[in-house]
Write a protein that holds these residues in place. Structure first.
Motif, PDB file in Angstrom:
ATOM      1  N   THR A   1      -9.286  10.893   4.103  1.00 14.89           N
ATOM      2  CA  THR A   1      -8.249   9.878   4.188  1.00 14.89           C
ATOM      3  C   THR A   1      -8.862   8.501   4.148  1.00 14.89           C
ATOM      4  OG1 THR A   1      -8.327   9.828   6.583  1.00 14.89           O
ATOM      5  CG2 THR A   1      -6.801  11.391   5.584  1.00 14.89           C
ATOM      6  N   SER A   2      -8.051   7.584   3.698  1.00 16.37           N
ATOM      7  CA  SER A   2      -8.431   6.180   3.729  1.00 16.37           C
ATOM      8  C   SER A   2      -7.660   5.530   4.858  1.00 16.37           C
ATOM      9  CB  SER A   2      -8.089   5.516   2.393  1.00 16.37           C
ATOM     10  OG  SER A   2      -8.341   4.137   2.448  1.00 16.37           O
ATOM     11  N   ALA A   3      -8.248   5.490   6.030  1.00 15.07           N
ATOM     12  CA  ALA A   3      -7.533   5.021   7.214  1.00 15.07           C
ATOM     13  C   ALA A   3      -7.366   3.516   7.175  1.00 15.07           C
ATOM     14  CB  ALA A   3      -8.313   5.409   8.481  1.00 15.07           C
ATOM     15  N   PRO A   4      -6.230   3.011   7.670  1.00 10.34           N
ATOM     16  CA  PRO A   4      -6.032   1.571   7.735  1.00 10.34           C
ATOM     17  C   PRO A   4      -6.946   0.966   8.777  1.00 10.34           C
ATOM     18  CG  PRO A   4      -4.279   2.710   8.906  1.00 10.34           C
ATOM     19  CD  PRO A   4      -5.104   3.760   8.233  1.00 10.34           C
ATOM     20  N   PRO A   5      -7.259  -0.288   8.630  1.00 15.09           N
ATOM     21  CA  PRO A   5      -8.138  -0.935   9.610  1.00 15.09           C
ATOM     22  C   PRO A   5      -7.496  -0.959  10.986  1.00 15.09           C
ATOM     23  CG  PRO A   5      -7.124  -2.561   8.162  1.00 15.09           C
ATOM     24  CD  PRO A   5      -6.805  -1.215   7.593  1.00 15.09           C
TER      25      PRO A   5
ATOM     26  N   LEU B   1      -2.138  -4.513   7.496  1.00 12.62           N
ATOM     27  CA  LEU B   1      -1.995  -3.691   6.297  1.00 12.62           C
ATOM     28  C   LEU B   1      -1.478  -4.500   5.111  1.00 12.62           C
ATOM     29  CD1 LEU B   1      -0.464  -0.236   7.364  1.00 12.62           C
ATOM     30  CD2 LEU B   1      -2.667  -0.662   6.272  1.00 12.62           C
ATOM     31  N   TRP B   2      -0.574  -5.429   5.375  1.00  7.70           N
ATOM     32  CA  TRP B   2       0.073  -6.165   4.289  1.00  7.70           C
ATOM     33  C   TRP B   2      -0.792  -7.300   3.760  1.00  7.70           C
ATOM     34  CZ3 TRP B   2       3.548  -3.109   2.670  1.00  7.70           C
ATOM     35  CH2 TRP B   2       4.328  -2.361   3.548  1.00  7.70           C
ATOM     36  N   ARG B   3      -1.911  -7.599   4.424  1.00 10.10           N
ATOM     37  CA  ARG B   3      -2.749  -8.701   3.964  1.00 10.10           C
ATOM     38  C   ARG B   3      -3.499  -8.354   2.683  1.00 10.10           C
ATOM     39  NH1 ARG B   3      -5.183  -9.851  10.026  1.00 10.10           N
ATOM     40  NH2 ARG B   3      -3.161 -10.367  10.982  1.00 10.10           N
ATOM     41  N   THR B   4      -3.591  -7.057   2.374  1.00  4.23           N
ATOM     42  CA  THR B   4      -4.271  -6.644   1.142  1.00  4.23           C
ATOM     43  C   THR B   4      -3.302  -6.474  -0.024  1.00  4.23           C
ATOM     44  OG1 THR B   4      -4.043  -4.305   1.753  1.00  4.23           O
ATOM     45  CG2 THR B   4      -6.024  -5.453   2.505  1.00  4.23           C
ATOM     46  N   VAL B   5      -2.009  -6.673   0.229  1.00  4.09           N
ATOM     47  CA  VAL B   5      -0.995  -6.497  -0.811  1.00  4.09           C
ATOM     48  C   VAL B   5      -0.685  -7.851  -1.437  1.00  4.09           C
ATOM     49  CG1 VAL B   5       1.355  -5.692  -1.285  1.00  4.09           C
ATOM     50  CG2 VAL B   5      -0.043  -4.532   0.447  1.00  4.09           C
ATOM     51  N   PRO B   6      -0.676  -7.949  -2.782  1.00  8.34           N
ATOM     52  CA  PRO B   6      -0.366  -9.236  -3.434  1.00  8.34           C
ATOM     53  C   PRO B   6       1.023  -9.742  -3.054  1.00  8.34           C
ATOM     54  CG  PRO B   6      -1.307  -7.672  -5.009  1.00  8.34           C
ATOM     55  CD  PRO B   6      -1.037  -6.896  -3.761  1.00  8.34           C
ATOM     56  N   ALA B   7       1.161 -11.049  -3.053  1.00  4.66           N
ATOM     57  CA  ALA B   7       2.435 -11.668  -2.685  1.00  4.66           C
ATOM     58  C   ALA B   7       3.564 -11.209  -3.597  1.00  4.66           C
ATOM     59  CB  ALA B   7       2.297 -13.187  -2.714  1.00  4.66           C
ATOM     60  N   ALA B   8       3.280 -10.991  -4.871  1.00  4.72           N
ATOM     61  CA  ALA B   8       4.321 -10.535  -5.800  1.00  4.72           C
ATOM     62  C   ALA B   8       4.836  -9.160  -5.405  1.00  4.72           C
ATOM     63  CB  ALA B   8       3.772 -10.511  -7.233  1.00  4.72           C
ATOM     64  N   ASP B   9       3.932  -8.283  -4.942  1.00  2.13           N
ATOM     65  CA  ASP B   9       4.360  -6.952  -4.508  1.00  2.13           C
ATOM     66  C   ASP B   9       5.147  -7.023  -3.207  1.00  2.13           C
ATOM     67  OD1 ASP B   9       3.258  -5.786  -6.695  1.00  2.13           O
ATOM     68  OD2 ASP B   9       1.447  -5.052  -5.675  1.00  2.13           O
ATOM     69  N   LEU B  10       4.789  -7.941  -2.328  1.00  3.76           N
ATOM     70  CA  LEU B  10       5.564  -8.102  -1.092  1.00  3.76           C
ATOM     71  C   LEU B  10       6.989  -8.546  -1.407  1.00  3.76           C
ATOM     72  CD1 LEU B  10       2.942  -9.850   1.231  1.00  3.76           C
ATOM     73  CD2 LEU B  10       3.644  -7.449   1.251  1.00  3.76           C
ATOM     74  N   THR B  11       7.125  -9.448  -2.351  1.00  2.00           N
ATOM     75  CA  THR B  11       8.464  -9.871  -2.770  1.00  2.00           C
ATOM     76  C   THR B  11       9.231  -8.707  -3.380  1.00  2.00           C
ATOM     77  OG1 THR B  11       7.623 -12.112  -3.188  1.00  2.00           O
ATOM     78  CG2 THR B  11       9.723 -11.502  -4.206  1.00  2.00           C
ATOM     79  N   TRP B  12       8.541  -7.881  -4.171  1.00  2.00           N
ATOM     80  CA  TRP B  12       9.191  -6.709  -4.786  1.00  2.00           C
ATOM     81  C   TRP B  12       9.636  -5.708  -3.718  1.00  2.00           C
ATOM     82  CZ3 TRP B  12       7.040  -1.671  -4.679  1.00  2.00           C
ATOM     83  CH2 TRP B  12       7.748  -0.723  -5.420  1.00  2.00           C
ATOM     84  N   ILE B  13       8.816  -5.493  -2.678  1.00  2.00           N
ATOM     85  CA  ILE B  13       9.183  -4.587  -1.585  1.00  2.00           C
ATOM     86  C   ILE B  13      10.432  -5.094  -0.876  1.00  2.00           C
ATOM     87  CG2 ILE B  13       8.443  -3.682   0.658  1.00  2.00           C
ATOM     88  CD1 ILE B  13       5.561  -3.787  -0.406  1.00  2.00           C
ATOM     89  N   ASP B  14      10.469  -6.405  -0.626  1.00  2.00           N
ATOM     90  CA  ASP B  14      11.614  -6.957   0.090  1.00  2.00           C
ATOM     91  C   ASP B  14      12.886  -6.841  -0.732  1.00  2.00           C
ATOM     92  OD1 ASP B  14      12.420  -8.470   2.554  1.00  2.00           O
ATOM     93  OD2 ASP B  14      13.108  -9.890   1.034  1.00  2.00           O
ATOM     94  N   ARG B  15      12.805  -7.113  -2.027  1.00  2.94           N
ATOM     95  CA  ARG B  15      13.995  -7.031  -2.882  1.00  2.94           C
ATOM     96  C   ARG B  15      14.435  -5.588  -3.095  1.00  2.94           C
ATOM     97  NH1 ARG B  15      12.343 -11.369  -7.675  1.00  2.94           N
ATOM     98  NH2 ARG B  15      12.564 -13.283  -6.405  1.00  2.94           N
ATOM     99  N   SER B  16      13.483  -4.658  -3.146  1.00  9.51           N
ATOM    100  CA  SER B  16      13.803  -3.269  -3.446  1.00  9.51           C
ATOM    101  C   SER B  16      14.245  -2.473  -2.227  1.00  9.51           C
ATOM    102  CB  SER B  16      12.595  -2.569  -4.074  1.00  9.51           C
ATOM    103  OG  SER B  16      12.153  -3.255  -5.227  1.00  9.51           O
ATOM    104  N   CYS B  17      13.739  -2.850  -1.032  1.00 10.52           N
ATOM    105  CA  CYS B  17      13.973  -1.992   0.129  1.00 10.52           C
ATOM    106  C   CYS B  17      14.340  -2.760   1.400  1.00 10.52           C
ATOM    107  CB  CYS B  17      12.729  -1.139   0.390  1.00 10.52           C
ATOM    108  SG  CYS B  17      12.828  -0.071   1.826  1.00 10.52           S
TER     109      CYS B  17
END
Length: 406
Positions: free
Chosen positions: A141-145, A347-363
């Protein structure tokens, strides 16, 4: 009074059988009973009846009764099966009826069972998320920090980075958004005028967390009390809930007048009374809270919090007129999402800002509770899925777990 007078006559040497007979006639008892009273007064110094032992049901017995759907006979059978000294069925019925009339609330059996099942489910999910896969060693597994929580704006945080009463995923920490500061300002205005404040907004926006953060550090001399709203709230249930929340000494009084006297006495010092899920309160319960606020001997600031609490208050204009601040907690805006969620969990600090916006709009749609649930599911996925990485394919699968079915 009768025994005292007879003792005075006895001390003067003037007590006769006629006096005892007359006393028995006045007291409506047998002559022998009066003689026993006199004997107890001479030997024990006692001129009142010997107090009877009062039968009380423990909290565990009340929980058993709730699980039995209020069936006192079922509780009696359970106690007999457990062994030991068991009161009669008639005595149990009498005690249950007495305490219910005094304001004790018996939760619905389905509610008790559902709460127990939900608690077990939350514990199981927590065990899965924190423990990781066990045994075999076949899954990599790739455990989160596992970063230690950091204090935000002076807020002390525990192992989960949360204030008491705020449940967060492991490693998360509270974030002071602009709306948290607005709630703190509204609560401060209410405390300054000893008025009321209403914190409202759709479910999952972080209203309770915002209020807890606002009230974490109150001025010297102030106390904060959180009052849980009972299931199927009634005035008797709210009276008991306030009494218990204040942590008053002794058992709950058996009359509403005594209970109100104890509560108003405790509210004589400056205190913030927070009622979460206030939208569930009917008008009589709101009137009871207003009576505590109106009492000349109390110093109360009311904080009414919940999705729809503003609509509940509209049903009682007398209390609504005392609200000095109406504070809505809205959804996170698109511009806030990246800053808030990256501060919320590493966990979310490694996710690009564009993907964070996509997560918020999608879910998530700006709902903080959805972001928290998605964080917990993402943690679990990274711990249990071999070679997992945070990508859109994984996130789409997780969306189905946190979004309600259409």
């Amino acid at each position: 009074m009768l025994v005292a007078r007879l003792l005075e006559l006895d001390a003067a040497g003037a007590l006769t059988t006629a006096h005892v007979r007359a006393g028995a006639q006045v007291g409506g008892v047998n002559v022998r009973t009066v003689w026993r009273w006199l004997d107890a007064a001479r030997t024990e110094g006692r001129m009142e009846r010997r107090p009877r032992a009062r039968l009380e049901l423990s909290d565990q017995m009340w929980e058993m009764l709730a699980q039995a759907g209020g069936n006192v006979a079922a509780l009696h059978r359970h106690l007999k099966a457990a062994g030991g000294e068991v009161p009669s069925l008639a005595s149990l019925h009498r005690v249950v009826r007495r305490d219910l009339e005094a304001g004790r609330v018996l939760p619905d059996r389905a509610v008790v069972r559902r709460e127990r099942d939900e608690q077990q489910t939350r514990q199981a999910l927590a065990d899965l998320a924190l423990a990781g896969p066990q045994g075999g060693g076949a899954v990599k597994t790739s455990a989160p920090p596992r970063l230690g929580p950091e204090a935000t704006s002076g807020l002390p945080v525990g192992e989960s980075g949360a204030l008491a009463g705020v449940a967060l995923p492991a490693g998360a920490q509270l974030v002071r958004t602009s709306w948290v500061r607005a709630v703190a300002e509204a609560v401060g205005q209410a405390m300054a005028s000893q008025g009321a404040v209403c914190v409202f907004g759709d479910p999952g926006r972080g209203k309770t967390a915002a209020v807890r953060m606002a009230l974490h550090e109150v001025p010297p001399g102030w106390k904060v009390t959180w009052v849980p709203v009972p299931v199927r709230p009634s005035v008797a249930g709210m009276r008991r809930a306030v009494f218990d929340a204040l942590g008053l000494a002794g058992r709950f009084p058996h009359t509403s007048a005594l209970a109100d006297a104890a509560v108003t006495g405790a509210l004589g010092e400056a205190r913030v009374l927070v009622v979460d899920e206030a939208q569930r309160l009917p008008v009589p319960c709101l009137e009871y809270l207003q009576s505590l606020w109106d009492h000349p001997g109390t110093r109360v600031t009311l904080v009414l919090c919940g999705a729809g609490s503003e609509r509940a208050l509209s049903r009682l204009p007398q209390l609504a007129s005392r609200v000095v601040a109406w504070q809505e907690v809205p959804r996170l805006t698109g511009a806030e999402v990246a800053t808030v969620v990256t501060g919320f969990h590493p966990l979310w600090r490694t996710v690009p800002a564009a993907d964070l916006t996509w997560i918020d709009r999608s879910c998530a749609h700006g709902t903080f509770r959805t972001w928290a649930a998605l964080t917990a599911h993402l943690q679990n996925a990274l711990l249990t899925i071999a070679d997992a990485s945070i990508d859109r394919a994984l996130l789409r699968r997780l969306f189905q777990r946190v979004a309600p079915p259409l």
